[in-house]
Design an enzyme around this catalytic site. Structure first.
Site, PDB file in Angstrom:
ATOM      1  N   ASP A   1      77.530  15.366  71.253  1.00  0.00           N
ATOM      2  CA  ASP A   1      77.612  14.809  69.906  1.00  0.00           C
ATOM      3  C   ASP A   1      77.359  15.885  68.857  1.00  0.00           C
ATOM      4  O   ASP A   1      77.491  15.617  67.660  1.00  0.00           O
ATOM      5  CB  ASP A   1      76.580  13.702  69.728  1.00  0.00           C
ATOM      6  CG  ASP A   1      75.158  14.236  69.862  1.00  0.00           C
ATOM      7  OD1 ASP A   1      74.857  14.864  70.896  1.00  0.00           O
ATOM      8  OD2 ASP A   1      74.352  14.057  68.920  1.00  0.00           O
TER       9      ASP A   1
ATOM     10  N   TYR B   1      72.966   8.164  76.650  1.00  0.00           N
ATOM     11  CA  TYR B   1      72.983   8.751  75.314  1.00  0.00           C
ATOM     12  C   TYR B   1      74.266   8.380  74.582  1.00  0.00           C
ATOM     13  O   TYR B   1      74.258   8.041  73.397  1.00  0.00           O
ATOM     14  CB  TYR B   1      72.878  10.278  75.397  1.00  0.00           C
ATOM     15  CG  TYR B   1      71.480  10.813  75.482  1.00  0.00           C
ATOM     16  CD1 TYR B   1      70.549  10.557  74.485  1.00  0.00           C
ATOM     17  CD2 TYR B   1      71.089  11.606  76.551  1.00  0.00           C
ATOM     18  CE1 TYR B   1      69.257  11.065  74.556  1.00  0.00           C
ATOM     19  CE2 TYR B   1      69.801  12.119  76.643  1.00  0.00           C
ATOM     20  CZ  TYR B   1      68.899  11.852  75.639  1.00  0.00           C
ATOM     21  OH  TYR B   1      67.625  12.347  75.713  1.00  0.00           O
ATOM     22  N   GLU B   2      75.366   8.481  75.288  1.00  0.00           N
ATOM     23  CA  GLU B   2      76.679   8.232  74.685  1.00  0.00           C
ATOM     24  C   GLU B   2      76.788   6.801  74.169  1.00  0.00           C
ATOM     25  O   GLU B   2      77.319   6.561  73.078  1.00  0.00           O
ATOM     26  CB  GLU B   2      77.748   8.509  75.725  1.00  0.00           C
ATOM     27  CG  GLU B   2      79.157   8.600  75.190  1.00  0.00           C
ATOM     28  CD  GLU B   2      80.110   9.151  76.244  1.00  0.00           C
ATOM     29  OE1 GLU B   2      81.307   9.192  75.946  1.00  0.00           O
ATOM     30  OE2 GLU B   2      79.649   9.536  77.344  1.00  0.00           O
TER      31      GLU B   2
ATOM     32  N   GLU C   1      76.945  17.088  88.430  1.00  0.00           N
ATOM     33  CA  GLU C   1      76.567  16.859  87.042  1.00  0.00           C
ATOM     34  C   GLU C   1      75.306  17.660  86.758  1.00  0.00           C
ATOM     35  O   GLU C   1      74.293  17.507  87.442  1.00  0.00           O
ATOM     36  CB  GLU C   1      76.313  15.379  86.739  1.00  0.00           C
ATOM     37  CG  GLU C   1      76.008  15.167  85.258  1.00  0.00           C
ATOM     38  CD  GLU C   1      75.622  13.741  84.901  1.00  0.00           C
ATOM     39  OE1 GLU C   1      75.619  13.420  83.704  1.00  0.00           O
ATOM     40  OE2 GLU C   1      75.302  12.952  85.822  1.00  0.00           O
TER      41      GLU C   1
ATOM     42  N   LYS D   1      69.144  27.575  67.489  1.00  0.00           N
ATOM     43  CA  LYS D   1      68.869  28.883  66.894  1.00  0.00           C
ATOM     44  C   LYS D   1      69.687  29.978  67.585  1.00  0.00           C
ATOM     45  O   LYS D   1      69.893  29.931  68.801  1.00  0.00           O
ATOM     46  CB  LYS D   1      67.374  29.197  66.977  1.00  0.00           C
ATOM     47  CG  LYS D   1      66.517  28.265  66.127  1.00  0.00           C
ATOM     48  CD  LYS D   1      65.058  28.668  66.134  1.00  0.00           C
ATOM     49  CE  LYS D   1      64.237  27.722  65.264  1.00  0.00           C
ATOM     50  NZ  LYS D   1      62.784  28.088  65.244  1.00  0.00           N
TER      51      LYS D   1
ATOM     52  N   GLU E   1      68.864  17.806  87.902  1.00  0.00           N
ATOM     53  CA  GLU E   1      67.989  17.489  86.764  1.00  0.00           C
ATOM     54  C   GLU E   1      66.618  18.108  87.023  1.00  0.00           C
ATOM     55  O   GLU E   1      66.097  18.042  88.131  1.00  0.00           O
ATOM     56  CB  GLU E   1      67.871  15.975  86.605  1.00  0.00           C
ATOM     57  CG  GLU E   1      66.918  15.506  85.520  1.00  0.00           C
ATOM     58  CD  GLU E   1      67.313  15.976  84.136  1.00  0.00           C
ATOM     59  OE1 GLU E   1      66.509  16.717  83.536  1.00  0.00           O
ATOM     60  OE2 GLU E   1      68.416  15.616  83.668  1.00  0.00           O
TER      61      GLU E   1
ATOM     62  N   ASP F   1      70.990  20.083  75.745  1.00  0.00           N
ATOM     63  CA  ASP F   1      70.236  20.587  74.596  1.00  0.00           C
ATOM     64  C   ASP F   1      71.101  21.598  73.838  1.00  0.00           C
ATOM     65  O   ASP F   1      71.637  22.538  74.438  1.00  0.00           O
ATOM     66  CB  ASP F   1      68.958  21.272  75.083  1.00  0.00           C
ATOM     67  CG  ASP F   1      67.972  21.532  73.967  1.00  0.00           C
ATOM     68  OD1 ASP F   1      68.401  21.924  72.866  1.00  0.00           O
ATOM     69  OD2 ASP F   1      66.759  21.359  74.201  1.00  0.00           O
TER      70      ASP F   1
ATOM     71  N   ASP G   1      66.591  23.461  88.695  1.00  0.00           N
ATOM     72  CA  ASP G   1      66.976  24.089  87.434  1.00  0.00           C
ATOM     73  C   ASP G   1      68.365  24.695  87.564  1.00  0.00           C
ATOM     74  O   ASP G   1      68.637  25.458  88.492  1.00  0.00           O
ATOM     75  CB  ASP G   1      65.959  25.179  87.088  1.00  0.00           C
ATOM     76  CG  ASP G   1      66.116  25.737  85.690  1.00  0.00           C
ATOM     77  OD1 ASP G   1      67.221  25.655  85.126  1.00  0.00           O
ATOM     78  OD2 ASP G   1      65.131  26.278  85.154  1.00  0.00           O
TER      79      ASP G   1
ATOM     80  N   THR H   1      77.524   7.924  79.313  1.00  0.00           N
ATOM     81  CA  THR H   1      76.122   8.119  79.654  1.00  0.00           C
ATOM     82  C   THR H   1      75.268   7.197  78.788  1.00  0.00           C
ATOM     83  O   THR H   1      75.762   6.564  77.843  1.00  0.00           O
ATOM     84  CB  THR H   1      75.679   9.567  79.400  1.00  0.00           C
ATOM     85  OG1 THR H   1      75.589   9.786  77.983  1.00  0.00           O
ATOM     86  CG2 THR H   1      76.673  10.563  79.989  1.00  0.00           C
TER      87      THR H   1
END
Length: 220
Positions: free
Chosen positions: A155, A194-195, A45, A123, A70, A119, A97, A192
């Site tokens: 999302d 966030y989900e 992941e 832009k 992470e 993320d 990273d 997750t």
């Protein structure tokens, strides 16, 4: 914007020596099966956050090895705590990273890559930072085995559309696409943190799976 680090998170994270790998990760390249002491498939992941997703999968699938990547130590420590509390022996955490992923894994060493709620880098000049940009897709293709897969959730509609186009342009096979995952009953979904939050707010979750293209199988 510069992120605010939580004081002491790095020390606490590194105290979990049985789970966290920070130094000399390159030494494990091509040797992850030895690290796990078995030949089970290995799933990664990318951007594991607080770890609910990866630790749930590890509990559900003891015959699969999981690697959580992470860069933010203050959230990664939460995932490590979850693994430690559950006494999981099929997951490790890389404080690292994703841009350096080719330094950590050998060709064909990984079976699946999960990317959840990364993320969006909205832009146009930031496009190369998006985790399904073709530059990253090439890296994933290198470490994935034949017919290896990427599973992606977001999302962000703009990021999802960009990712669909990028994956298709690079000749990956798309499957199991959902534009509203909460109301899709075709496959089981592990969420997750966030989900869970987004679904409670009726925000639609978009999902895709991408299979490594044949031309890479033949020529890499």
């Amino acid at each position: 914007m510069r992120r605010r680090r939580k004081k002491g998170a790095d020390i606490k994270l590194l105290s979990y020596t049985n789970y966290v790998i920070r130094e000399n990760i390159e030494d494990l390249k091509g040797k992850w099966s030895e690290k796990f002491k078995n030949d089970n498939p290995i799933h990664i992941e990318v951007g594991t956050g607080r770890g609910k997703f990866i630790t749930t999968l590890a509990k559900q699938n003891p015959d699969i090895n999981y690697i959580a990547m992470e860069i933010k130590e203050e959230v990664l420590v939460k995932g490590v705590e979850k693994a430690d509390e559950a006494n999981l022996d099929n997951v490790v955490f890389l404080w690292a990273d994703v841009s350096n992923i080719l330094d950590y894994f050998d060709k064909g060493e990984i079976s699946r890559v999960y990317i959840n709620f990364c993320d969006p880098w909205p832009k146009k000049r930031w496009a190369k930072r998006r985790l399904l940009h073709r530059g990253f897709l090439d890296k994933y293709a290198t470490i994935l085995e034949d017919k290896g897969e990427i599973h992606f959730k977001t999302d962000n509609v703009g990021l999802f559309e960009f990712s669909l186009n990028e994956v298709a342009d690079c000749n990956w096979k798309l499957k199991n696409i959902s534009l509203d995952l909460a109301n899709n009953t075709e496959f089981e979904n592990v969420t997750t943190e966030y989900e869970d939050k987004f679904m409670s707010q009726n925000i639609k979750i978009h999902r895709l799976e991408a299979v490594k293209p044949l031309y890479i199988l033949n020529y890499i």
